[in-house]
Design a protein around this motif. Structure first.
Motif, PDB file in Angstrom:
ATOM      1  N   GLU A 190       0.867  -1.184   0.000  1.00  0.00           N
ATOM      2  CA  GLU A 190       0.000   0.000   0.000  1.00  0.00           C
ATOM      3  C   GLU A 190       0.897   1.225   0.000  1.00  0.00           C
ATOM      4  O   GLU A 190       1.515   1.549   1.005  1.00  0.00           O
ATOM      5  CB  GLU A 190      -0.892  -0.001   1.236  1.00  0.00           C
TER       6      GLU A 190
ATOM      7  N   ASN B  43       1.698   5.362  -1.106  1.00  0.00           N
ATOM      8  CA  ASN B  43       1.036   6.646  -1.309  1.00  0.00           C
ATOM      9  C   ASN B  43       1.490   7.232  -2.650  1.00  0.00           C
ATOM     10  O   ASN B  43       2.656   7.552  -2.839  1.00  0.00           O
ATOM     11  CB  ASN B  43       1.412   7.582  -0.156  1.00  0.00           C
TER      12      ASN B  43
ATOM     13  N   LYS C 101       0.428   9.947  -3.795  1.00  0.00           N
ATOM     14  CA  LYS C 101       0.288  11.405  -3.767  1.00  0.00           C
ATOM     15  C   LYS C 101       1.629  12.103  -3.559  1.00  0.00           C
ATOM     16  O   LYS C 101       1.831  13.208  -4.016  1.00  0.00           O
ATOM     17  CB  LYS C 101      -0.675  11.824  -2.646  1.00  0.00           C
ATOM     18  N   THR C 102       2.520  11.448  -2.807  1.00  0.00           N
ATOM     19  CA  THR C 102       3.788  12.111  -2.508  1.00  0.00           C
ATOM     20  C   THR C 102       4.926  11.491  -3.312  1.00  0.00           C
ATOM     21  O   THR C 102       4.944  10.285  -3.579  1.00  0.00           O
ATOM     22  CB  THR C 102       4.126  11.992  -1.005  1.00  0.00           C
TER      23      THR C 102
END
Lengths: 297, 181
Positions: B101, B103, B105-106
């Motif tokens: 999992e 991220n 977004k970053t």
């Protein structure tokens, strides 16, 4: 209750396989497979079908070397070891100047013939973006008979030894296994043996190959000279064979009623008749040598 | 009861419609067959594919016929005709899900495992392939090196050329994915 468990289970299982389908569908909708032109590859295994050529040409910087043998007729019986005691041979070379143009040269002990030709792929069978149903290859060739004249007294000019061949190969790979080829051909002979033979002969050839496995193929080839051009002494050339491919080699083994291995010899001058057992075995061994510089060492 | 499930299912498909989607903008895929007698290399830049960041599912597809290179054009013909049978099995497909999992977004670099089914020469194999993800705004770079066993995909090599074709093919992949909004 058990029913709802079943539904849950089927949904969970279903979702996973559905996901893959869904993802592929999504991909199709946003990035459809690139619409490129694909040219049909390997309509035939090699540049030669049996006696005649195919629509294939030698690829750029590749040299195709062929050794061809034709034995005598099987109806000559055990004394001649069913024809194997006699053999006619031709060495042939074909070199690709580009992927669509090649130059060829050959020497046969049949009438001590030299032959030279150029083959040009005029059109290529393709699919997807550009669709074309056939591969069309043009062959322009000459042959020079170098055997000494039987009548040494007569003064023949050199041009009397010359033969000209114009042939078109129209081929289509119908399926992965089956390819067919039609080859209209015109042969001009500067000198013929008898007065009632015409100098120019028109004929049409039909050839086909059927792949049994990826490496084993059956082939057949037939030439029909238009009747006004040849007399009863001659018959139509028919040949049946198999091809075995092993990496860089193609072995072609066949039976045919023709002895010559150049168009000039087997199209208008085939004397053997299948019905009389004038059938000779033969083989071609074809090897491709690669002269590309970008080969990884 | 079952209507709830159906409703949930229908809803879930709606939800996935409205998420971030990345698609392949630039690709390079290369394979190497390193056999005792011959080294063969070929590459293609015709990979298409998509990655959904919300559920980390992905799909990648490439046309086998687009491989160029090889040591000769005859070799390329044999590759398509005899080994890959690319008229019959035109594509290689990898579809599945990223296990970790992460991220999206970053920005950052992640070592991840992509789990899914890999189809090649018409044979499906469940695979977990390690990849490196480089995430930057609106862009993801994926690079990976993995092997494919010919035997796993029913690609048969005749004994005469067994010294010239490796049983294990090494594949290098480098993909740029761009965000689609």
């Amino acid at each position: 209750m058990s029913k709802s468990i079943l539904i849950i289970l089927s949904l969970i299982v279903g979702i996973n396989s559905l996901k893959a389908q869904e993802l592929l569908a999504l991909l199709d909708s946003i990035q459809p497979p690139e619409n490129k032109t694909y040219y049909t590859d390997a309509t035939f295994k090699s540049i030669r079908l049996i006696n005649g050529y195919t629509s294939e040409t030698a690829a750029k910087n590749e040299l195709v070397f062929s050794i061809s043998h034709r034995f005598g007729n099987i109806n000559q019986g055990i004394y001649d070891w069913f024809g194997l005691d006699q053999s006619t041979i031709r060495f042939g070379f074909e070199y690709g100047l580009s992927d669509r143009i090649d130059l060829g040269f050959g020497r046969s002990n049949f009438e001590k013939l030299y032959d030279g030709f150029v083959k040009i792929k005029l059109a290529r069978q393709s699919s997807r973006k550009k669709n074309f149903p056939f591969t069309i290859t043009l062959l322009e060739g000459i042959a020079i008979k170098s055997v000494r004249w039987a009548n040494k007294e007569r003064d023949y000019p050199f041009s009397a030894r010359m033969y000209y061949i114009h042939e078109l190969f129209i081929a289509r790979k119908l399926t992965q296994r089956l390819s067919i080829q039609l080859s209209p051909v015109v042969i001009h002979r500067n000198i013929v043996q008898t007065k009632n033979e015409p100098n120019t002969v028109g004929a049409i050839g039909v050839g086909a190959r059927f792949k049994i496995t990826n490496r084993l193929t059956t082939v057949c080839e037939y030439f029909y000279p238009f009747s006004e051009y040849i007399n009863d002494n001659y018959s139509n050339s028919l040949a049946l064979g198999i091809e075995i491919e092993t990496g860089g080699h193609v072995f072609q083994i066949h039976a045919s009623n023709s002895t010559g291995m150049t168009e000039k010899a087997f199209i208008p001058e085939t004397r053997g008749k299948w019905s009389k057992g004038d059938i000779g075995f033969g083989f071609n061994i074809i090897r491709v040598f690669n002269f590309n510089k970008n080969k990884i060492k | 009861m079952k209507y709830i499930f159906v409703l949930l299912f229908v809803l879930s498909t709606f939800i996935t419609e409205a998420q971030d989607l990345f698609t392949v903008s630039k690709s390079n895929i290369e394979f190497t067959s390193d056999a005792p007698l011959e080294l063969i290399k070929a590459s293609s830049n015709e990979v298409s594919g998509a990655l959904k960041t919300i559920d980390r599912t992905f799909v990648f597809r490439m046309a086998i016929k687009s491989f160029e290179g090889f040591n000769s054009s005859l070799q390329k013909t044999h590759f398509n005709e005899n080994y890959m049978e690319s008229d019959k099995y035109p594509n290689a497909i990898f579809v599945g899900k990223i296990i970790e999992e992460i991220n999206f977004k970053t920005s950052g670099i992640h070592e991840i495992r992509a789990k899914g089914s890999f189809t090649c020469h018409g044979i499906k194999q469940e695979r977990i392939i390690k990849c490196k993800l480089k995430i930057s705004p609106d862009k993801i770079n994926v690079s990976s090196k993995f092997t494919v066993l010919l035997e796993d995909h029913n690609i048969k090599i005749p004994t005469v050329v067994s010294q010239k074709i490796a049983e294990e093919i090494v594949v290098f992949v480098n993909l740029d994915l761009a965000s689609r909004k």
